[in-house]
Enzyme design. Structure first.
Site, PDB file in Angstrom:
ATOM      1  N   HIS A  10      -2.203  -5.400   1.626  1.00 44.17           N
ATOM      2  CA  HIS A  10      -3.503  -6.056   1.493  1.00 44.17           C
ATOM      3  C   HIS A  10      -3.251  -7.492   1.065  1.00 44.17           C
ATOM      4  O   HIS A  10      -2.324  -7.750   0.294  1.00 44.17           O
ATOM      5  CB  HIS A  10      -4.371  -5.375   0.425  1.00 44.17           C
ATOM      6  CG  HIS A  10      -5.554  -6.211   0.024  1.00 44.17           C
ATOM      7  ND1 HIS A  10      -6.709  -6.246   0.772  1.00 44.17           N
ATOM      8  CD2 HIS A  10      -5.734  -7.094  -0.994  1.00 44.17           C
ATOM      9  CE1 HIS A  10      -7.555  -7.101   0.211  1.00 44.17           C
ATOM     10  NE2 HIS A  10      -6.974  -7.627  -0.858  1.00 44.17           N
ATOM     11  N   ASN A  43      -2.123   0.281   6.712  1.00 43.72           N
ATOM     12  CA  ASN A  43      -1.581  -0.964   7.272  1.00 43.72           C
ATOM     13  C   ASN A  43      -0.670  -1.726   6.302  1.00 43.72           C
ATOM     14  O   ASN A  43      -0.520  -2.936   6.402  1.00 43.72           O
ATOM     15  CB  ASN A  43      -2.708  -1.840   7.822  1.00 43.72           C
ATOM     16  CG  ASN A  43      -3.693  -2.282   6.767  1.00 43.72           C
ATOM     17  OD1 ASN A  43      -3.575  -1.887   5.613  1.00 43.72           O
ATOM     18  ND2 ASN A  43      -4.644  -3.107   7.148  1.00 43.72           N
ATOM     19  N   LYS A  56       0.824  -1.217   0.000  1.00 46.60           N
ATOM     20  CA  LYS A  56       0.000   0.000   0.000  1.00 46.60           C
ATOM     21  C   LYS A  56       0.863   1.274   0.000  1.00 46.60           C
ATOM     22  O   LYS A  56       2.071   1.225   0.283  1.00 46.60           O
ATOM     23  CB  LYS A  56      -0.928  -0.028   1.216  1.00 46.60           C
ATOM     24  CG  LYS A  56      -1.937  -1.168   1.168  1.00 46.60           C
ATOM     25  CD  LYS A  56      -2.938  -1.058   2.317  1.00 46.60           C
ATOM     26  CE  LYS A  56      -3.958  -2.172   2.269  1.00 46.60           C
ATOM     27  NZ  LYS A  56      -4.995  -2.017   3.312  1.00 46.60           N
ATOM     28  N   GLU A  79      -9.768 -11.279  -7.132  1.00 49.13           N
ATOM     29  CA  GLU A  79      -8.860 -10.129  -6.988  1.00 49.13           C
ATOM     30  C   GLU A  79      -7.672 -10.217  -7.949  1.00 49.13           C
ATOM     31  O   GLU A  79      -7.252  -9.199  -8.502  1.00 49.13           O
ATOM     32  CB  GLU A  79      -8.388 -10.033  -5.532  1.00 49.13           C
ATOM     33  CG  GLU A  79      -9.525  -9.653  -4.593  1.00 49.13           C
ATOM     34  CD  GLU A  79      -9.080  -9.446  -3.156  1.00 49.13           C
ATOM     35  OE1 GLU A  79      -7.890  -9.666  -2.843  1.00 49.13           O
ATOM     36  OE2 GLU A  79      -9.930  -9.057  -2.333  1.00 49.13           O
ATOM     37  N   TYR A  90     -12.449  -2.286  -3.814  1.00 46.85           N
ATOM     38  CA  TYR A  90     -12.982  -2.354  -2.446  1.00 46.85           C
ATOM     39  C   TYR A  90     -14.508  -2.241  -2.397  1.00 46.85           C
ATOM     40  O   TYR A  90     -15.063  -1.879  -1.352  1.00 46.85           O
ATOM     41  CB  TYR A  90     -12.346  -1.256  -1.585  1.00 46.85           C
ATOM     42  CG  TYR A  90     -10.939  -1.585  -1.118  1.00 46.85           C
ATOM     43  CD1 TYR A  90     -10.697  -2.674  -0.282  1.00 46.85           C
ATOM     44  CD2 TYR A  90      -9.858  -0.786  -1.471  1.00 46.85           C
ATOM     45  CE1 TYR A  90      -9.422  -2.977   0.167  1.00 46.85           C
ATOM     46  CE2 TYR A  90      -8.564  -1.081  -1.030  1.00 46.85           C
ATOM     47  CZ  TYR A  90      -8.360  -2.177  -0.203  1.00 46.85           C
ATOM     48  OH  TYR A  90      -7.094  -2.464   0.245  1.00 46.85           O
TER      49      TYR A  90
END
Ligand code: CMP
Length: 140
Positions: free
Chosen positions: A117, A114, A11, A128, A51
């Site tokens: 993913h 965070n 990320k 995905e 998302y």
């Protein structure tokens, strides 16, 4: 045990801090190989689509803002039990609850920022991976 392929995203918070190499090393050390990899600055539409399952959540706007802030590194990771293994290596979503040695314990700033993913099931992993990669972009 089966050979699986899962989706991993490094990320913006981690890419901004030059942690790409350290994070990929953690996966490789534990037997997960990137079989497809791309650095990309996600558009709003791409992040919202990815998302979409979270679109009713209160943090959705913040999540899309964050994921489009700067480039990410998107990978298909392959190996034995790749879906579960990836989640083990990442650690809990909230870094405060992540186990020692996990990527989120080491690097994550917060539950939102965070660092990584990872797909949460074999079914979602297939969806995905296909969201970001054509089959011709995956090389075993
Ligand atoms: P990820 O595995 O990418 O899937 C959905 C993301 O939503 C999750 O990681 C977190 O980064 C983010 N998220 C989950 N809960 C919250 C929260 N309470 N506030 C902000 N972001 C969150």
């Amino acid at each position: 045990m089966a050979i699986e392929t899962t989706l991993s995203i490094i990320k913006p918070d981690a890419v901004e801090r030059n942690l790409i190499g350290k994070i990929i090393s953690r996966f490789e050390e534990d037997g997960l190989r990137p079989v497809a990899i791309r650095r990309q600055h996600l558009s709003r539409a791409e992040a919202e689509g990815f998302y979409a399952v979270h679109k009713e959540r209160p943090f959705f706007g913040e999540l899309v803002e964050f994921m489009t802030r700067s480039p990410v590194v998107i990978m298909a990771l392959r190996g034995e039990d790749a879906v579960a293994k990836n989640r083990e290596i990442m650690g809990a979503t909230n870094p405060a609850q992540a186990a020692d040695g996990t990527i989120r314990k080491l690097y994550a700033n917060s539950i939102g920022e965070n660092s990584v993913h990872g797909s949460d099931s074999v079914e979602n992993a297939a969806i995905e991976v296909a969201y970001f990669f054509r089959t011709t972009e995956i090389a075993d």
